[in-house]
Design a protein around this motif. Sequence first.
Motif, mmCIF file in Angstrom:
data_model
loop_
_atom_site.group_PDB
_atom_site.id
_atom_site.type_symbol
_atom_site.label_atom_id
_atom_site.label_comp_id
_atom_site.label_asym_id
_atom_site.label_seq_id
_atom_site.Cartn_x
_atom_site.Cartn_y
_atom_site.Cartn_z
ATOM 1 N N ARG A 208 0.827 -1.205 0.000
ATOM 2 C CA ARG A 208 0.000 0.000 0.000
ATOM 3 C C ARG A 208 0.866 1.262 0.000
ATOM 4 O O ARG A 208 0.554 2.235 -0.707
ATOM 5 N N GLN A 212 0.608 3.995 -2.941
ATOM 6 C CA GLN A 212 0.169 5.349 -2.628
ATOM 7 C C GLN A 212 1.258 6.381 -2.869
ATOM 8 O O GLN A 212 0.967 7.579 -2.963
ATOM 9 N N THR A 217 -2.411 11.498 -6.244
ATOM 10 C CA THR A 217 -3.398 11.354 -5.175
ATOM 11 C C THR A 217 -4.465 10.353 -5.581
ATOM 12 O O THR A 217 -4.672 10.090 -6.768
ATOM 13 N N GLU A 307 -4.086 -1.528 -5.143
ATOM 14 C CA GLU A 307 -4.554 -0.472 -4.248
ATOM 15 C C GLU A 307 -5.950 0.002 -4.632
ATOM 16 O O GLU A 307 -6.853 0.080 -3.799
ATOM 17 N N GLN A 312 -8.557 -0.193 -1.558
ATOM 18 C CA GLN A 312 -9.492 0.925 -1.442
ATOM 19 C C GLN A 312 -10.927 0.417 -1.304
ATOM 20 O O GLN A 312 -11.740 1.012 -0.589
#
Length: 391
Positions: A208, A212, A217, A307, A312
């Motif tokens: 993760r 990220q 973003t 992710e 998510q």
Amino acid sequence: MGEPVEITLLSGFSEISAKEWDACACPEAATGRAVDPFTTYRFLLALERSGSVGADSGWVSRPLVAHRAGQMIAAAPLYVKQHSQGEYIFDHGWADAYERAGGRYYPKLQCAVPFTPVTGRRLLTLPGHEAEGRAALLEAIRKITEESGLSSAHITFCTKDESDAAARMGFLPRVTQQYHWHNRGYATFDEFLATLTSRKRKALRRERAQAQGFGGTIHALTGDQITPAHWDAFWAFYQDTGARKWGHPYLTRAFFDALHDMRDDVLLVLAKRGDTPVAGALNLIGRETLFGRYWGCLEDHPHLHFELCYHQAIDWAIAHGLSRVEAGAQGEHKLARGYLPVAIHSAHWLRDPAFQRAVAGYLENERAAVGAEITALTRYGPYHHTPEAET
């Protein structure tokens, strides 16, 4: 003796009202969100009106409805198929074997939601008419197949209860598998991670963090947060994935415009670099379940797919109190991310008795193999304590 049940085979969803269809498909939606957004009238009609299904796609809509005393008591999303694409319960081997033996496998009859490997009711019944409505639909599907000279009828991604009912009427039950994540009362993603073995927990945290840190973003959008411009971006993602995986995307651009009208039932997870979306995952929201459907990207970044599609989705399901995430077809890579194998049910009827017997033998062996695989994969999953295998 009561009024007889009358069966009608329609030429499209526009021949029936949303009120009648949804009374059978999602009566619970009168007091909230539908359990299954894919069998709602607006979703099935959008597939039809957008040209995603139709003669050119090899999916010809023939909704089946049952009435008693003027009231619709049951319905089924039925299609005449000219191929086996977009189904995810694979019968290409059956088609090849039948045609090598001199038969004609296509066209066939398919009771399903096109392009949607999501379990749900396929024999939709008005509350209080479950037994008679289901029986009437099953008998009609078999009779239509016989009288039309079609090779076979297939009810895919149905419930186990429907598969069992179909088996009692001569259909062959089939079991395959998918990977689903189950919310066992977690308050946070970290609480979920705490149920994993130390090695798996550390691996997912690293994964993760790397995803990220892709240089942009990540945004989880639903309802009015989703704008038409987001669909322009996602269409580019969808085309890219379709071109790489199967050469020709199933859904048309017009379908995503129609999906914008359903945006309250959509979760769109986007990765953006500045103001530019570079990757995205599309989910539909049910009353209890988040359904992962499509993913695509214009830039490749390590672990970003995992992710957006899996982590998510779990985050969002926990935050909104959903009981599970269904992440689509196939994919043993989901196991390491907390998604466990579950049994997927379908039912099949083949008009040729000899062919039916041959397939019955194959399916008996397949069911045993799939059951053993589900048990083994569950046992070797990432959790401290092995959950019970989902059948």
